[in-house]
Design a protein around this motif. Structure first.
Motif, short mmCIF file in Angstrom:
data_model
loop_
_atom_site.label_atom_id
_atom_site.label_comp_id
_atom_site.label_asym_id
_atom_site.label_seq_id
_atom_site.Cartn_x
_atom_site.Cartn_y
_atom_site.Cartn_z
N LEU A 1 0.67 -1.32 -0.02
CA LEU A 1 0.14 0.04 0.14
C LEU A 1 0.71 1.22 0.04
CD1 LEU A 1 -2.82 1.33 0.15
CD2 LEU A 1 -2.69 0.94 2.72
N LEU A 2 1.84 1.21 0.96
CA LEU A 2 2.81 2.30 0.85
C LEU A 2 3.52 2.73 -0.29
CD1 LEU A 2 4.19 4.43 2.73
CD2 LEU A 2 5.92 2.96 3.44
N CYS A 3 3.91 1.67 -1.11
CA CYS A 3 4.63 1.75 -2.40
C CYS A 3 3.75 2.28 -3.49
CB CYS A 3 5.25 0.36 -2.77
SG CYS A 3 6.83 -0.12 -2.05
N VAL A 4 2.42 1.67 -3.41
CA VAL A 4 1.40 2.15 -4.53
C VAL A 4 1.26 3.75 -4.15
CG1 VAL A 4 -0.91 2.05 -5.22
CG2 VAL A 4 0.61 -0.09 -4.93
N PHE A 5 0.85 4.02 -2.71
CA PHE A 5 0.71 5.40 -2.58
C PHE A 5 1.70 6.25 -2.94
CE2 PHE A 5 1.18 9.07 0.43
CZ PHE A 5 -0.08 9.64 0.46
N ILE A 6 3.08 5.93 -2.72
CA ILE A 6 4.20 6.96 -3.22
C ILE A 6 4.24 7.00 -4.77
CG2 ILE A 6 6.81 7.05 -3.19
CD1 ILE A 6 6.99 5.53 -0.65
N ILE A 7 4.10 5.96 -5.45
CA ILE A 7 4.01 6.02 -7.01
C ILE A 7 3.06 6.97 -7.52
CG2 ILE A 7 3.63 4.58 -8.93
CD1 ILE A 7 5.23 2.44 -7.72
N ILE A 8 1.95 6.99 -6.80
CA ILE A 8 0.67 7.73 -7.02
C ILE A 8 0.90 9.05 -6.85
CG2 ILE A 8 -1.83 8.35 -6.70
CD1 ILE A 8 -2.38 5.24 -6.37
N VAL A 9 1.33 9.42 -5.86
CA VAL A 9 1.85 10.67 -5.38
C VAL A 9 2.79 11.54 -6.46
CG1 VAL A 9 3.17 11.98 -3.59
CG2 VAL A 9 1.35 10.40 -2.92
N ILE A 10 3.81 10.64 -6.76
CA ILE A 10 4.67 11.13 -7.79
C ILE A 10 4.17 11.50 -9.07
CG2 ILE A 10 6.90 10.49 -9.12
CD1 ILE A 10 7.65 8.97 -6.62
N PHE A 11 3.38 10.46 -9.54
CA PHE A 11 2.83 10.75 -10.73
C PHE A 11 1.71 11.50 -10.94
CE2 PHE A 11 4.90 6.74 -11.84
CZ PHE A 11 5.55 6.93 -13.01
#
Length: 261
Positions: A40-50
């Motif tokens: 969940l944390l990895c997905v959240f970080i990726i979404i925040v960046i993009f």
């Protein structure tokens, strides 16, 4: 900023829920709970960046309703193709460009338009359009004046009577009500003249419109213009739409539309 993280978090939860639904638990090894949290944390970080890059880089936003479409975009109104362009003059349709108080400023939308059309015969265009001046004369040299929001067609250009003038020829402040009345008439006029084409307008009222003696920002003016158009019974019929064209360095952001008022 809070809204940004809330949206990012919502999307992250939705995506990881889909992952957990379709990916067998064996792929998360022994510590299932920890690995799911890390996923969940990895997905959240990726979404925040993009998502952040998208918000920074986007140059337009489209607002849709059941009977309207508005596209707010960064750009140059004079470079817009296949559309009618609203060019805001003052109430007297002044055509002298310069630095004197009664002149049109060279950097304004109207000033740029007049420099592109040095032989513009505005009196002839007004006479041809058959619009009537108001009974009361302008405070500026007693000239004929026209109601704010009125349009005079000049090919694909729609010349708009807008700023009210004081005795020195300087644009006077609009009240909130006056600005709304002007916009209401503008939508009615656009409905009359758009002729199955998109219509482009700049952000109107900068430096001229007040609410409770406070000058409105570009962001506030943009929200008022959008809100007025949504409520108007006069709209551009689909598939054509209203464009609001603005420069990227103006004091507003596409990402803050609808949040200022």
């Amino acid at each position: 900023m809070i809204d940004f993280f809330v949206k990012s978090g919502t999307w992250a939860i939705s995506i990881t829920t889909l992952v957990f639904t379709f990916v067998p638990e064996k792929y998360f090894e022994k510590n299932i709970i920890l690995n799911r949290i890390l996923t969940l944390l990895c997905v959240f970080i990726i979404i925040v960046i993009f998502y952040g890059l998208f918000l920074i880089c986007r140059r337009s936003i489209t607002i849709k309703g059941h009977n309207y479409k508005i596209k707010v975009e960064y750009g140059d109104i004079f470079k817009m193709d296949n559309c009618k362009k609203v060019i805001n003059f003052d109430e007297c349709y002044t055509i002298s460009v310069g630095d004197a108080p009664g002149d049109i400023k060279p950097t304004s939308v109207c000033g740029q338009y007049l420099k592109m059309h040095p032989n513009l015969d505005v009196e002839k265009i007004i006479k041809k359009s058959k619009i009537k001046a108001e009974n009361e004369r302008s405070q500026y040299l007693g000239k004929k004046k026209y109601e704010s929001g009125k349009l005079v067609p000049n090919g694909d250009d729609l010349l708009m009577a807008f700023a009210k003038l004081d005795a020195d020829g300087i644009g006077k402040f609009f009240s909130h009500k006056e600005f709304l009345d002007c916009l209401s008439l503008l939508w009615e006029e656009i409905d009359k003249y758009y002729g199955q084409k998109d219509v482009c307008i700049p952000i109107l009222g900068s430096g001229l419109t007040r609410i409770n003696e406070t000058l409105l920002t570009q962001q506030e003016l943009l929200d008022i213009i959008i809100g007025s158009y949504k409520l108007s019974s006069h709209k551009i019929k689909s598939p054509y739409k209203l464009h609001i064209v603005c420069k990227k360095n103006d004091d507003f952001s596409l990402n803050q539309i609808g949040k200022s008022i």
